[in-house]
Design an enzyme around this catalytic site. Structure first.
Site, PDB file in Angstrom:
ATOM      1  N   ASN A   1       0.854  -1.191   0.000  1.00 45.81           N
ATOM      2  CA  ASN A   1       0.000   0.000   0.000  1.00 45.81           C
ATOM      3  C   ASN A   1       0.891   1.242   0.000  1.00 45.81           C
ATOM      4  OD1 ASN A   1      -1.838   2.027   0.488  1.00 45.81           O
ATOM      5  ND2 ASN A   1      -2.354   1.367   2.568  1.00 45.81           N
ATOM      6  N   TRP A   2       0.905   1.932  -1.122  1.00 43.86           N
ATOM      7  CA  TRP A   2       1.783   3.108  -1.241  1.00 43.86           C
ATOM      8  C   TRP A   2       1.217   4.329  -0.506  1.00 43.86           C
ATOM      9  CZ3 TRP A   2       3.366   3.225  -7.181  1.00 43.86           C
ATOM     10  CH2 TRP A   2       4.242   2.155  -7.422  1.00 43.86           C
ATOM     11  N   LYS A   3      -0.024   4.270  -0.083  1.00 46.96           N
ATOM     12  CA  LYS A   3      -0.660   5.416   0.589  1.00 46.96           C
ATOM     13  C   LYS A   3      -0.512   6.665  -0.300  1.00 46.96           C
ATOM     14  CE  LYS A   3       0.076   3.031   4.896  1.00 46.96           C
ATOM     15  NZ  LYS A   3       0.287   3.057   6.328  1.00 46.96           N
TER      16      LYS A   3
ATOM     17  N   HIS B   1      -9.226   1.177   5.356  1.00 42.64           N
ATOM     18  CA  HIS B   1      -7.920   1.312   6.001  1.00 42.64           C
ATOM     19  C   HIS B   1      -8.056   2.191   7.243  1.00 42.64           C
ATOM     20  CE1 HIS B   1      -3.750   2.380   6.722  1.00 42.64           C
ATOM     21  NE2 HIS B   1      -3.449   1.281   6.051  1.00 42.64           N
TER      22      HIS B   1
ATOM     23  N   GLU C   1      -6.364   4.526   8.300  1.00 46.76           N
ATOM     24  CA  GLU C   1      -6.164   5.963   8.045  1.00 46.76           C
ATOM     25  C   GLU C   1      -7.436   6.595   7.486  1.00 46.76           C
ATOM     26  OE1 GLU C   1      -2.583   5.395   5.781  1.00 46.76           O
ATOM     27  OE2 GLU C   1      -1.574   4.766   7.630  1.00 46.76           O
TER      28      GLU C   1
ATOM     29  N   GLU D   1      -4.865  -5.056  10.668  1.00 50.57           N
ATOM     30  CA  GLU D   1      -3.794  -4.080  10.851  1.00 50.57           C
ATOM     31  C   GLU D   1      -3.976  -3.399  12.209  1.00 50.57           C
ATOM     32  OE1 GLU D   1      -1.922  -2.717   6.863  1.00 50.57           O
ATOM     33  OE2 GLU D   1      -3.562  -1.371   7.351  1.00 50.57           O
TER      34      GLU D   1
ATOM     35  N   GLY E   1       3.301   1.955  10.688  1.00 49.38           N
ATOM     36  CA  GLY E   1       4.284   3.030  10.514  1.00 49.38           C
ATOM     37  C   GLY E   1       5.082   3.352  11.770  1.00 49.38           C
TER      38      GLY E   1
ATOM     39  N   SER F   1       4.083  -2.487  10.032  1.00 46.12           N
ATOM     40  CA  SER F   1       5.543  -2.590  10.128  1.00 46.12           C
ATOM     41  C   SER F   1       6.084  -3.953   9.668  1.00 46.12           C
ATOM     42  CB  SER F   1       6.012  -2.269  11.550  1.00 46.12           C
ATOM     43  OG  SER F   1       5.638  -0.940  11.896  1.00 46.12           O
TER      44      SER F   1
ATOM     45  N   GLY G   1       3.149  -1.257   4.132  1.00 43.97           N
ATOM     46  CA  GLY G   1       3.237   0.158   3.805  1.00 43.97           C
ATOM     47  C   GLY G   1       4.676   0.529   3.448  1.00 43.97           C
ATOM     48  N   GLY G   2       5.395   1.029   4.432  1.00 49.74           N
ATOM     49  CA  GLY G   2       6.753   1.557   4.232  1.00 49.74           C
ATOM     50  C   GLY G   2       7.669   0.648   3.421  1.00 49.74           C
TER      51      GLY G   2
END
Ligand code: 13P
Length: 261
Positions: free
Chosen positions: A13-15, A103, A105, A174, A180, A219, A240-241
């Site tokens: 997921n590049w967000k 998600h 967020e 999640e 993150g 993470s 993510g990251g």
């Protein structure tokens, strides 16, 4: 290592990162480094922001190994006055068939609720999309021993029987405190939550629960993916990251391939 009976999905997921130019550079680097996936039981997916979806979908069709492109969100209505939203038919028009929904967020910053999550998921599934539906507790909820109550509510209110029985629903667990932060859930914590999710779905919807793919997110890195995937109820990762660099996304895929097949 136990066999992964439901296969493995690694979704990046590049967000809110990477416009079309950076997307192109990413795919170029990825294609140069990896000619194939280590197993046909391993599935790769990238989830770029809306503006890069068409570029990513085009590049994916030329990628040396199969890769699914998914959208980060979509509305339940097919069209209309919903500024800032994307519809299923638009995503279909550029060749997409997978959408991420709910998600944390979106829930935290944009007012997404279990009800809107269910409406999005149900509509998209009825339109033929595969949906990755995210759930998970906050740190405060975990510390207050509310994890299972929160997951139960998110499943009961956000996931319909039709979505579950469609064969098109993927759940992503999640824990918000792990997103993150570098604070990954331990394999024990991940397995406990995943087993709870599967067990609850089994109680409410029966044997279909055994078929549901449940991803872990928070993470995930090439260093910890194998210990998370060693858990019997963890069927992949929502990353993510570590998906933002082609090298580390590919490292995740090859680590999974080396460990499990
Ligand atoms: P990180 O892997 O950066 O913790 O993000 C997880 C996530 O939110 C993926 O959807």
């Amino acid at each position: 290592m136990p066999p992964k009976v439901r296969g493995v999905l690694i979704a990046g997921n590049w967000k809110m990162n990477y416009g079309p130019k950076e997307t192109e550079a990413y795919f170029r680097a990825m294609a140069a480094q990896a000619p194939s996936l280590p197993s046909d039981k391993l599935r790769a997916c990238l989830i770029p922001p809306a503006v890069s979806l068409a570029t990513a979908q085009h590049l994916a069709s030329q990628n040396p190994f199969p890769i699914t492109i998914a959208a980060q969100n979509a509305h339940w209505e097919l069209k209309g006055a919903f500024t800032g939203e994307l519809s299923g038919p638009m995503l279909k028009e550029i060749g997409l068939s997978t959408v991420l929904i709910g998600h944390s967020e979106r829930r935290q910053f944009f007012g997404e609720t279990d009800e809107t999550v269910r409406k999005r998921a149900d509509s998209l599934i009825a339109q033929g999309f595969e949906v990755i539906l995210c759930i998970g507790e906050t740190r405060a909820e975990r510390e207050a021993h509310q994890t299972e109550a929160v997951l139960r509510r998110q499943l009961d209110e956000g996931v319909s029987a039709a979505a579950l029985s469609s064969g098109k629903l993927i759940i992503a667990y999640e824990p918000v405190w792990a997103i993150g932060t570098g604070l990954t859930a331990t394999p024990g914590q991940a397995q406990e939550a995943h087993a709870f999710i599967r067990g609850h779905l089994k109680k409410t919807h029966g044997a279909i629960a055994d078929k549901i793919v449940i991803l872990y997110g928070g993470s995930v890195t090439p260093e910890n993916i194998d210990s998370l995937l060693a858990c019997p109820d963890v069927d992949g990762g929502l990353v993510g990251g570590a998906s933002l660099k082609p090298e580390s996304f590919l490292a995740l895929l090859s680590k999974v391939g080396r460990t499990f097949w």
